[in-house]
Design a protein around this motif. Structure first.
Motif, short mmCIF file in Angstrom:
data_model
loop_
_atom_site.label_atom_id
_atom_site.label_comp_id
_atom_site.label_asym_id
_atom_site.label_seq_id
_atom_site.Cartn_x
_atom_site.Cartn_y
_atom_site.Cartn_z
N UNK A 101 12.53 -8.83 35.69
CA UNK A 101 13.01 -8.57 37.04
C UNK A 101 14.45 -8.07 37.08
N UNK A 102 15.30 -8.52 36.14
CA UNK A 102 16.71 -8.11 36.12
C UNK A 102 16.93 -6.77 35.42
N UNK A 103 15.89 -6.22 34.81
CA UNK A 103 16.05 -4.96 34.08
C UNK A 103 16.13 -3.79 35.04
N UNK A 104 16.86 -2.74 34.59
CA UNK A 104 16.97 -1.52 35.39
C UNK A 104 17.10 -0.33 34.46
N UNK A 105 16.22 0.67 34.66
CA UNK A 105 16.31 1.95 33.95
C UNK A 105 16.80 2.96 34.97
N UNK A 106 18.00 3.50 34.74
CA UNK A 106 18.59 4.42 35.72
C UNK A 106 17.85 5.75 35.79
N UNK A 107 17.30 6.21 34.66
CA UNK A 107 16.58 7.48 34.63
C UNK A 107 15.08 7.29 34.68
N UNK A 108 14.36 8.13 33.93
CA UNK A 108 12.91 8.07 33.87
C UNK A 108 12.46 7.09 32.78
N UNK A 109 11.24 6.58 32.93
CA UNK A 109 10.66 5.68 31.93
C UNK A 109 9.29 6.18 31.51
N UNK A 110 9.07 6.29 30.20
CA UNK A 110 7.78 6.63 29.63
C UNK A 110 7.37 5.46 28.74
N UNK A 111 6.25 4.82 29.09
CA UNK A 111 5.84 3.59 28.42
C UNK A 111 4.40 3.72 27.95
N UNK A 112 4.14 3.30 26.70
CA UNK A 112 2.79 3.33 26.15
C UNK A 112 2.54 2.01 25.43
N UNK A 113 1.45 1.33 25.78
CA UNK A 113 1.13 0.07 25.14
C UNK A 113 -0.23 -0.43 25.56
N UNK A 114 -0.59 -1.60 25.08
CA UNK A 114 -1.87 -2.20 25.49
C UNK A 114 -1.70 -2.90 26.84
N UNK A 115 -0.64 -3.69 26.96
CA UNK A 115 -0.38 -4.43 28.18
C UNK A 115 1.05 -4.15 28.63
N UNK A 116 1.22 -3.68 29.87
CA UNK A 116 2.54 -3.34 30.40
C UNK A 116 2.76 -4.11 31.70
N UNK A 117 3.83 -4.91 31.73
CA UNK A 117 4.20 -5.70 32.91
C UNK A 117 5.59 -5.21 33.35
N UNK A 118 5.66 -4.48 34.46
CA UNK A 118 6.90 -3.87 34.92
C UNK A 118 7.36 -4.56 36.21
#
Length: 199
Positions: free
Chosen positions: A52-69
């Protein structure tokens, strides 16, 4: 302490808690991001969590089996996974490819959302998607044209995922070579710089 510039991380488990001024690129079995990323993020792994405290200022590209954002994305978000859950704000458009996709309480998407999945998107009450929601999926009951179209989109999506994993794999190979043979790697790099055509 803040990481100046870009951060490239490999490992069985990678935890990013310190701020990163530039881009983040990481490849690991388990990835946890709980800090501020000043640029873009490219993340590949099996289990991926943006707290919850994380922040990506730009774009995010994510690849995985399980992704909780659960964090904040300042730009666009693209995710390829088996299972995706989103419970945080995204300022740009969102592209999701997964078997199961959930927008949980706290999710807010300021742009358009497009997704490819054999299942309907699950959306909790109160979730806001400002742009249009578009589903691109194989039609189980429909004709061959719809099935081919869905398979083509899924194939293209997994092709992009393959490219991402290939790039991260090359990065991992380079890091391993540098760690195992630092003298040889530096000498080879210097020779290529000095005599590019001889290499």
């Amino acid at each position: 302490a803040q990481v100046q510039g870009d951060a490239q991380m490999l490992g069985g488990t990678v935890e990013v808690r310190a701020p990163v001024a530039g881009d983040l690129r990481t490849l690991a079995g388990k990835v946890l991001v709980d800090g501020q990323i000043g640029g873009d993020a490219m993340i590949a792994g099996v289990e991926i969590s943006l707290e919850r405290q994380s922040r990506v200022s730009g774009d995010a590209l994510i690849a995985g089996r399980s992704v909780d954002m659960r964090g904040t994305i300042g730009g666009e978000l693209t995710v390829y996974a088996q299972q995706i859950s989103i419970a945080g704000p995204v300022s740009g458009k969102v592209r999701l490819v997964a078997e199961e996709i959930e927008l949980l309480a706290g999710a807010r998407i300021d742009g358009a959302l497009s997704y490819t999945s054999p299942n309907e998107l699950k959306q909790a009450p109160g979730v806001v998607v400002a742009g249009q929601i578009t589903r691109v999926a194989r039609d189980k009951a429909g004709g061959h044209d719809a099935e081919r179209r869905g398979a083509g989109v899924a194939g293209m999506s997994w092709g992009v995922l393959g490219s991402v994993l290939w790039s991260l794999g090359l990065f991992a190979f380079g890091a391993a070579m540098l760690a195992a043979f630092p003298g040889f790697t530096m000498a080879a790099a210097q020779r290529v710089s000095a005599e590019p055509l001889a290499a």
